[in-house]
Design a protein around this motif. Structure first.
Motif, mmCIF file in Angstrom:
data_model
loop_
_atom_site.group_PDB
_atom_site.id
_atom_site.type_symbol
_atom_site.label_atom_id
_atom_site.label_comp_id
_atom_site.label_asym_id
_atom_site.label_seq_id
_atom_site.Cartn_x
_atom_site.Cartn_y
_atom_site.Cartn_z
ATOM 1 N N ASN A 120 72.789 69.945 71.682
ATOM 2 C CA ASN A 120 71.656 70.128 71.321
ATOM 3 C C ASN A 120 70.858 71.628 71.937
ATOM 4 O OD1 ASN A 120 71.282 67.119 72.603
ATOM 5 N ND2 ASN A 120 69.189 68.052 71.722
ATOM 6 N N ASN A 121 71.757 72.009 71.082
ATOM 7 C CA ASN A 121 71.441 73.541 70.365
ATOM 8 C C ASN A 121 70.576 74.132 68.850
ATOM 9 O OD1 ASN A 121 73.127 74.815 73.465
ATOM 10 N ND2 ASN A 121 74.670 73.997 72.602
ATOM 11 N N ASN A 150 72.812 69.435 67.278
ATOM 12 C CA ASN A 150 72.812 70.632 66.939
ATOM 13 C C ASN A 150 72.037 70.513 65.378
ATOM 14 O OD1 ASN A 150 74.263 71.481 69.713
ATOM 15 N ND2 ASN A 150 76.050 70.659 68.346
ATOM 16 N N PHE A 151 71.287 71.770 65.817
ATOM 17 C CA PHE A 151 70.829 72.280 64.490
ATOM 18 C C PHE A 151 72.118 73.235 63.533
ATOM 19 C CE2 PHE A 151 65.496 71.218 64.632
ATOM 20 C CZ PHE A 151 66.389 69.411 64.703
ATOM 21 N N ILE A 152 72.184 73.796 62.640
ATOM 22 C CA ILE A 152 73.373 74.455 62.287
ATOM 23 C C ILE A 152 72.910 74.764 61.124
ATOM 24 C CG2 ILE A 152 75.583 75.230 62.294
ATOM 25 C CD1 ILE A 152 76.694 72.812 63.688
ATOM 26 N N SER A 153 71.844 76.148 61.079
ATOM 27 C CA SER A 153 71.192 76.742 59.323
ATOM 28 C C SER A 153 71.180 77.924 58.931
ATOM 29 C CB SER A 153 69.778 75.693 60.191
ATOM 30 O OG SER A 153 69.369 76.660 60.810
ATOM 31 N N GLU A 154 71.320 77.954 57.764
ATOM 32 C CA GLU A 154 70.995 79.367 57.363
ATOM 33 C C GLU A 154 72.231 80.446 57.983
ATOM 34 O OE1 GLU A 154 66.654 79.762 58.039
ATOM 35 O OE2 GLU A 154 65.929 78.373 57.286
ATOM 36 N N GLY A 155 73.059 80.149 58.007
ATOM 37 C CA GLY A 155 74.396 81.590 57.518
ATOM 38 C C GLY A 155 73.736 82.293 56.588
ATOM 39 N N LEU A 156 73.775 83.922 57.305
ATOM 40 C CA LEU A 156 73.451 84.631 56.409
ATOM 41 C C LEU A 156 74.343 85.700 54.987
ATOM 42 C CD1 LEU A 156 71.863 87.310 59.395
ATOM 43 C CD2 LEU A 156 70.749 85.264 57.804
ATOM 44 N N TRP A 157 74.154 84.746 53.713
ATOM 45 C CA TRP A 157 74.846 85.268 53.518
ATOM 46 C C TRP A 157 75.384 86.956 51.933
ATOM 47 C CZ3 TRP A 157 77.952 83.120 50.488
ATOM 48 C CH2 TRP A 157 78.769 83.081 49.004
ATOM 49 N N ARG A 158 74.774 87.583 52.024
ATOM 50 C CA ARG A 158 74.708 88.759 51.569
ATOM 51 C C ARG A 158 73.886 89.770 52.607
ATOM 52 N NH1 ARG A 158 72.384 87.813 45.125
ATOM 53 N NH2 ARG A 158 70.705 87.189 46.289
ATOM 54 N N SER A 159 75.072 89.625 53.044
ATOM 55 C CA SER A 159 74.133 90.412 54.798
ATOM 56 C C SER A 159 75.786 91.493 54.989
ATOM 57 C CB SER A 159 74.548 89.915 56.114
ATOM 58 O OG SER A 159 74.354 90.352 57.231
ATOM 59 N N ASN A 184 74.313 66.225 63.758
ATOM 60 C CA ASN A 184 74.344 67.214 63.941
ATOM 61 C C ASN A 184 73.126 67.177 62.145
ATOM 62 O OD1 ASN A 184 75.804 68.913 65.918
ATOM 63 N ND2 ASN A 184 77.351 67.577 64.926
ATOM 64 N N LEU A 185 72.257 68.903 62.150
ATOM 65 C CA LEU A 185 71.776 68.949 60.800
ATOM 66 C C LEU A 185 72.241 70.366 60.408
ATOM 67 C CD1 LEU A 185 69.241 68.859 58.640
ATOM 68 C CD2 LEU A 185 67.875 69.833 60.177
ATOM 69 N N PHE A 186 73.271 70.261 59.542
ATOM 70 C CA PHE A 186 73.451 71.641 58.766
ATOM 71 C C PHE A 186 72.153 71.216 57.610
ATOM 72 C CE2 PHE A 186 77.332 69.738 60.460
ATOM 73 C CZ PHE A 186 78.126 70.584 61.564
ATOM 74 N N ALA A 187 72.306 72.937 57.246
ATOM 75 C CA ALA A 187 70.666 73.089 56.887
ATOM 76 C C ALA A 187 71.022 75.019 55.985
ATOM 77 C CB ALA A 187 69.291 72.602 57.115
ATOM 78 N N ASN A 188 70.360 75.094 54.609
ATOM 79 C CA ASN A 188 70.102 75.954 53.927
ATOM 80 C C ASN A 188 71.114 76.698 54.112
ATOM 81 O OD1 ASN A 188 67.921 74.841 53.859
ATOM 82 N ND2 ASN A 188 66.398 76.060 55.201
ATOM 83 N N SER A 189 72.562 76.285 54.486
ATOM 84 C CA SER A 189 73.529 77.252 54.433
ATOM 85 C C SER A 189 74.453 77.436 52.766
ATOM 86 C CB SER A 189 74.340 77.232 55.201
ATOM 87 O OG SER A 189 74.159 78.380 56.060
ATOM 88 N N GLN A 331 60.963 73.523 63.663
ATOM 89 C CA GLN A 331 60.194 72.679 62.307
ATOM 90 C C GLN A 331 59.793 73.311 61.475
ATOM 91 O OE1 GLN A 331 57.973 70.153 63.960
ATOM 92 N NE2 GLN A 331 58.359 69.779 61.556
ATOM 93 N N ARG A 332 60.215 74.609 60.802
ATOM 94 C CA ARG A 332 60.220 75.060 59.807
ATOM 95 C C ARG A 332 61.590 73.809 59.117
ATOM 96 N NH1 ARG A 332 63.704 78.365 57.546
ATOM 97 N NH2 ARG A 332 63.980 79.838 59.091
ATOM 98 N N LEU A 333 62.081 73.933 59.618
ATOM 99 C CA LEU A 333 63.459 72.741 58.857
ATOM 100 C C LEU A 333 63.241 71.969 59.086
ATOM 101 C CD1 LEU A 333 66.582 74.653 60.949
ATOM 102 C CD2 LEU A 333 66.217 75.074 58.376
#
Length: 359
Positions: A120-121, A150-159, A184-189, A331-333
């Motif tokens: 639950n992170n 867990n929510f695992i999301s939005e790893g930074l791409w062109r960083s 788990n939710l994997f999203a937007n990566s 909530q946005r996710l």
């Protein structure tokens, strides 16, 4: 029997008395609870020693958010729950090339790290991997690691990673023993949701993978190409849903092991290439004839497995750091995931002036 001594986190300082670091790195404290909330800005990763429970749900108000670094777990019998970990891209903090949220790693020299529960992170905005497991040389072992709800999301791409564009959600390291990815939710990566390296042993059960990257092979659940060691995978009740950035990537599992003893078991998964139960189970996978088992090959999780049609509602109700009082990012996710594929983006940065959506 482990007896836990409770230590209170009373401030959001990087170090010193009353800090989160003081609790997690000290051999004399075991249970870390919060009397404060807010942003904990790290100068470097916190090295988590054995026999620790980090209970972020005890933080008042909107909780405590760990930024500019993450937790490096190097001891056994560790539990981290209800924490918001968002490393980000500010200059201060852990080196960009190692800026992860959660790492479970047995250091070289015959060390063993086992019995780790990460539950639950809410994890996002790492520059290297969001979550990672592995072990050093000399007979070291990492095993029995669970990532649950867990929510695992939005790893930074062109960083700012020296290797160029990155955005890895999860890396299960080579020869890591028994790793469990459940609900788990994997999203937007764009990449690695997860990448399972050669020799890994994984159960991936009831995960929802949304708005993964546009290219084949690299960004969905994948058994490593050119594997030099046999891997084992139970892939059960997972759902892969393409989003605005997922074009051109139809499969939910990329199964291209080279080692002849690698085996994967597939059951009750959904994706663009398997939309109903009447289709063969192997339709979910690219190269579905390679190393397929008709029976489970890890078979450690035997209860609480949901039908794939029920996993999104369960994740929306129960996963993430504070399901009783949703964080704005989470909530946005969930709003994006509920759109069924029309909402969501991949991000380059969080705090700098380079922020832009993927082209």
């Amino acid at each position: 029997t482990i007896r836990y001594a409770c230590t209170k986190v009373t401030n959001t300082n990087d170090s010193g008395a009353g800090s989160l670091r003081a609790c997690l790195e000290s051999p004399n404290s075991n249970l870390c609870v919060f009397e404060t909330s807010g942003r904990i800005l790290l100068a470097r990763d916190i090295r988590v020693s054995a026999n620790k429970i980090l209970a972020c749900q005890t933080a008042p108000a909107s909780g405590a958010m760990i930024t500019n670094g993450g937790l490096f777990i190097q001891g056994s019998n560790v539990r981290v729950e209800h924490c918001e970990i968002r490393p980000g891209d500010e200059e201060v903090g852990t080196n960009f090339d190692q800026r992860r949220a959660l790492t479970v790693y047995a250091q070289s020299g015959g060390n063993i790290v086992e019995n780790v529960l990460l539950k639950n992170n809410s994890i996002s905005w790492a520059i290297d991997q969001q979550i990672s497991t592995g072990q050093g040389s000399g007979g070291s072992i990492t095993r029995n690691v669970t990532f649950y709800q867990n929510f695992i999301s939005e790893g930074l791409w062109r960083s700012y990673h020296s290797g160029g564009s990155h955005s890895g959600n999860a890396l299960i390291g080579s020869t890591t023993g028994a790793t469990f990815l459940i609900k788990n939710l994997f999203a937007n990566s764009r990449d690695r949701s997860p990448l399972m390296k050669a020799g890994s042993v994984v159960e991936m059960i009831n995960n929802y993978i949304y708005n993964y990257g546009p290219t084949q092979n690299s960004n969905l659940p994948r058994l490593e190409f050119n594997a030099s060691l046999p891997s084992r995978l139970d892939f059960i009740g997972n759902w892969c849903v393409n989003g605005p950035r997922s074009s051109g990537n139809p499969f939910c599992l990329y199964n291209q092991p080279v080692h002849p003893s690698t085996l994967a078991y597939m059951f009750d998964n959904r994706g663009r290439t398997r939309t109903s139960d009447i289709q063969p189970e192997t339709d979910i996978a690219f190269n579905s004839s390679a190393g397929i088992s008709e029976i489970r090959v890890v078979n450690r999780t035997t209860s609480g497995i949901l039908d794939v049609d029920d996993i999104l509602a369960d994740i929306a109700a129960n996963s993430g750091a504070r399901p009783w009082n949703r964080l704005d990012v989470d909530q946005r996710l969930l709003t994006q995931v509920a759109s069924g594929g029309t909402l969501g983006n991949h991000y380059d940065c969080v705090t700098t002036n380079r922020c832009q959506f993927e082209d």
